[in-house]
Design a protein around this motif. Structure first.
Motif, mmCIF file in Angstrom:
data_model
loop_
_atom_site.group_PDB
_atom_site.id
_atom_site.type_symbol
_atom_site.label_atom_id
_atom_site.label_comp_id
_atom_site.label_asym_id
_atom_site.label_seq_id
_atom_site.Cartn_x
_atom_site.Cartn_y
_atom_site.Cartn_z
ATOM 1 N N TYR A 55 0.772 -1.589 0.346
ATOM 2 C CA TYR A 55 0.004 -0.303 0.079
ATOM 3 C C TYR A 55 0.824 1.205 -0.243
ATOM 4 C CZ TYR A 55 -2.832 3.825 1.914
ATOM 5 O OH TYR A 55 -3.522 4.649 2.195
ATOM 6 N N SER A 58 2.578 1.631 -3.572
ATOM 7 C CA SER A 58 1.436 2.297 -4.717
ATOM 8 C C SER A 58 1.041 4.157 -4.124
ATOM 9 C CB SER A 58 -0.321 1.624 -4.440
ATOM 10 O OG SER A 58 -0.165 1.288 -2.866
ATOM 11 N N LYS A 59 1.097 4.576 -2.988
ATOM 12 C CA LYS A 59 1.278 5.330 -2.609
ATOM 13 C C LYS A 59 1.560 6.890 -3.100
ATOM 14 C CE LYS A 59 -0.639 8.608 1.293
ATOM 15 N NZ LYS A 59 -1.225 8.488 2.444
ATOM 16 N N THR A 60 3.493 5.932 -2.756
ATOM 17 C CA THR A 60 4.322 6.839 -2.659
ATOM 18 C C THR A 60 4.610 6.843 -4.636
ATOM 19 O OG1 THR A 60 5.088 5.953 -1.025
ATOM 20 C CG2 THR A 60 6.897 6.642 -2.886
ATOM 21 N N THR A 103 2.767 6.877 -6.677
ATOM 22 C CA THR A 103 1.644 7.378 -7.617
ATOM 23 C C THR A 103 1.994 9.370 -7.461
ATOM 24 O OG1 THR A 103 -0.614 5.215 -6.722
ATOM 25 C CG2 THR A 103 -1.123 7.474 -7.805
ATOM 26 N N SER A 104 2.384 9.500 -6.204
ATOM 27 C CA SER A 104 2.180 10.727 -5.973
ATOM 28 C C SER A 104 3.754 11.422 -6.406
ATOM 29 C CB SER A 104 2.029 10.908 -4.523
ATOM 30 O OG SER A 104 3.218 10.643 -3.602
#
Length: 476
Positions: A461, A464-466, A468-469
Motif C-alpha cells: 500500500y 503504490s501510494k508513493t 502514485t504521488s
C-alpha cells in the motif's frame, strides 16, 4: 507494476555526502554488455551457486541427524547464522572493497572450508568453520543479489524494457538453479549413505519432539560403513565447492560499474559503507519488510532441521532425509521459475498470499499429524508443498528489495540477509533446549507469519501510494 520512468524511492544514496548520491542511471554505462552476455553471466553465476549449495544445502539438512551428539550439528548451523548477523553490518564495505565478482570468489572458499570441516565433526572444528562461513555468507549473498539486480537493470536499459519484469525473471531462473543444487546434493547423499541407524526414541517424534537430541542406535556392523560413507560424501561436496570457485574466477564477467568516483578509496567512503546498513533501517519500506524476511529464515530452518530430524529421521532413519529433501528441492526449483514468470500477470500480492496460505495450512497439518502412522510418500508430499511456499519467499522478497532499493542494493540486500539470518539463528537455537518442542515452534510460526503478511500488505500500500504521488524520500 512500477513505471520505469518514475524516480526511484531512494534516488538519493544512503550517504549524507552529496558526492555519494546516485540514481538508477548510474547503472547505465556506454560499456554495457550485449543482451546475450547478460544471460550468459546469469547462467554462470547460477551454476556456481548451484555447485556451492549442492554441498551446503545437503549438509545443512543432515547436520541435525548425522552430527546429533551434544547438538554439534545444530550448533554449527546456529553458528553460521550468528556469523551472518555479525557480518551483515560490514557487508556493504566488503562488497565495495572487493567488488562484486571477487566478493563472490573469496566468500565461496569458506563454503568449501565448512564442507571440509565435516571430515572431523567436533566442536573445535565444525563450530569455527561454521562461524567463518557465516561471516562470508552475508557478503556472498549481497554480492550475488547486487550482481543479478544490476544485470537485470542494465539489460532493461539495453533492450528498453521494464526493469521489474527482468528482475523477477532473473531471480526465478537463479533460484531454480539454486534449488536444483539442493536436489543434486540430496540425491548424492541418498545414494552414498545407506540407512545404518534408526531412532530409539520414537515416542517423541513429530510435534512432540523436544530438543536437539534424538538418540539413534546403529545397526550391527554399520558404524564403520557409515564412517566410510560419510568420508566419500564429504569428499564429493568439497570437490564441487572447489569447482564453483573455478567457475566464478574464470567464467564470470565483472559487471560494468556505474560511478568511477565511488571506486576511489578514502576514509569517508569507508565510514559511509560501514554505516549504510544502519541508515537504511530508518526507512519504513525496510521496516515493513523485516517480519517477512525473518519468517523466510525461520521457515528454512524448520524444514532443514525440525522436519528432517523430528519427522523423517526420527521415524525412518537419517538415510531417508536425502530422498525427502529431493522432493522439496525439485518443487522449490520448479516453483521458482513459475513465480518468476507469473508475477507480471498476477502481481506480487497474489503470489505472497498464496505462499502464506499454503504454509499456514501445512503448519496446521504438522501440528495434527502423527508421523508414526504415516507412509513415506506423505512426508515427501508435505516437503513438496513446503518447497513451493519457500519459492514464494525467496523469489519475491529478493525481487521487491531490488525494485524498491535499486540505488542502495548492497545495504538493502545486507539487511535482507541480516534479518533472514536472525530468523534462522533463533529457530536453530530454539531447537537445542529440551523444554521447547516442535509444537511450540509451529504455533509461534503461524502467528508470526500472519503478522508478516499484514506488514507486507502495508508495504504494498505504501509503495503504490508513493509511486502514485511521485514522492522521493531523500532523507533515507
Amino acid at each position: 507494476m512500477v513505471n520505469e520512468e518514475k524516480p526511484s524511492l531512494f534516488s538519493r544514496s544512503y550517504n549524507s555526502s552529496s558526492e555519494m548520491s546516485n540514481s538508477i542511471d548510474s547503472c547505465r554505462d556506454p560499456k554495457l554488455f550485449s543482451p546475450l552476455r547478460y544471460w550468459k553471466n546469469l547462467l554462470i553465476v547460477s551454476i556456481a551457486f548451484m555447485l556451492t549449495f549442492i554441498a551446503n544445502g545437503a549438509l545443512a539438512n543432515l547436520q541435525s541427524s548425522l552430527n546429533y551428539n551434544a547438538g554439534i550439528g545444530v550448533g554449527s548451523l546456529c553458528a553460521i547464522y550468528v556469523g551472518l548477523i555479525l557480518s551483515s553490518f560490514i557487508t556493504p564495505l566488503v562488497v565495495w572493497l572487493l567488488k562484486v565478482k571477487w566478493t563472490l570468489v573469496v566468500c565461496c572458499f569458506f563454503y568449501a572450508l565448512y564442507s571440509a570441516a565435516n571430515f572431523y565433526p567436533a566442536a573445535y572444528t565444525l563450530i569455527p568453520a561454521a562461524g567463518l562461513l557465516g561471516l562470508a555468507a552475508s557478503p556472498f549473498w549481497a554480492a550475488v543479489s547486487t550482481y543479478i539486480t544490476t544485470s537485470a537493470i542494465q539489460l532493461a536499459d539495453v533492450t528498453g524494457r521494464v526493469p521489474e519484469t527482468i528482475i523477477n525473471r532473473f531471480n526465478g531462473i537463479f533460484f531454480c538453479f539454486l534449488k536444483f543444487g539442493h536436489v543434486i546434493g540430496n540425491t548424492i547423499s541418498s545414494v552414498v549413505l545407506t540407512n545404518n541407524s534408526t531412532s530409539v526414541s520414537v515416542d517423541y517424534c513429530g510435534r512432540d519432539s523436544c530438543g536437539s537430541n534424538i538418540n539413534f542406535t546403529t545397526i550391527e556392523g554399520g558404524a564403520k560403513t557409515k564412517d566410510n560413507q560419510v568420508s566419500v560424501l564429504i569428499s564429493i561436496y568439497v570437490g564441487v565447492g572447489l569447482l564453483a570457485i573455478v567457475v566464478l574466477t574464470f567464467l564470470l564477467d565483472r559487471i560494468p560499474d556505474g560511478n568511477d568516483e565511488d571506486k576511489k578509496f578514502n576514509w569517508s567512503h569507508v565510514r559511509d559503507h560501514l554505516t549504510s546498513a544502519f541508515h537504511l533501517m530508518k526507512s519504513p519500506y525496510l521496516l515493513l519488510l523485516i517480519p517477512i524476511m525473518i519468517y523466510s529464515g525461520v521457515e528454512q530452518a524448520f524444514i532443514g532441521a525440525d522436519f528432517t530430524k523430528s519427522y523423517v529421521s526420527c521415524t525412518e532413519g537419517s538415510g531417508m532425509v536425502g530422498y525427502t529433501m529431493i522432493a522439496y528441492g525439485a518443487f522449490d526449483a520448479l516453483a521458482s521459475v513459475i513465480f518468476g514468470q507469473l508475477e507480471k500477470y498476477t502481481g506480487r500480492i497474489a503470489i505472497f498470499m498464496f505462499g502464506g496460505v499454503l504454509h499456514l495450512v501445512l503448519m496446521v497439518i504438522f501440528v495434527m499429524w502423527n508421523p508414526h502412522t504415516s507412509a513415506m510418500w506423505q512426508m515427501v508430499l508435505l516437503a513438496m508443498g513446503w518447497g513451493v511456499g519457500d519459492a514464494v519467499w525467496q523469489t519475491q522478497i529478493q525481487s521487491i528489495v531490488g525494485v524498491v532499493f535499486p540505488d542502495v542494493q548492497e545495504p538493502a540486500f545486507a539487511n535482507y540477509r541480516l534479518w533472514q539470518a536472525v530468523g534462522s539463528a533463533a529457530s536453530y537455537a530454539l531447537t537445542i533446549p529440551r523444554v521447547i518442542c516442535v509444537s511450540h515452534k509451529l504455533y509461534s510460526m503461524m502467528a508470526f507469519l500472519i503478522l508478516s503478511l499484514i506488514c507486507y500488505i502495508s508495504e504494498e500500500y505504501l509503495i503504490s501510494k508513493t509511486f502514485t504521488s511521485y514522492k522521493t524520500y531523500e532523507k533515507y
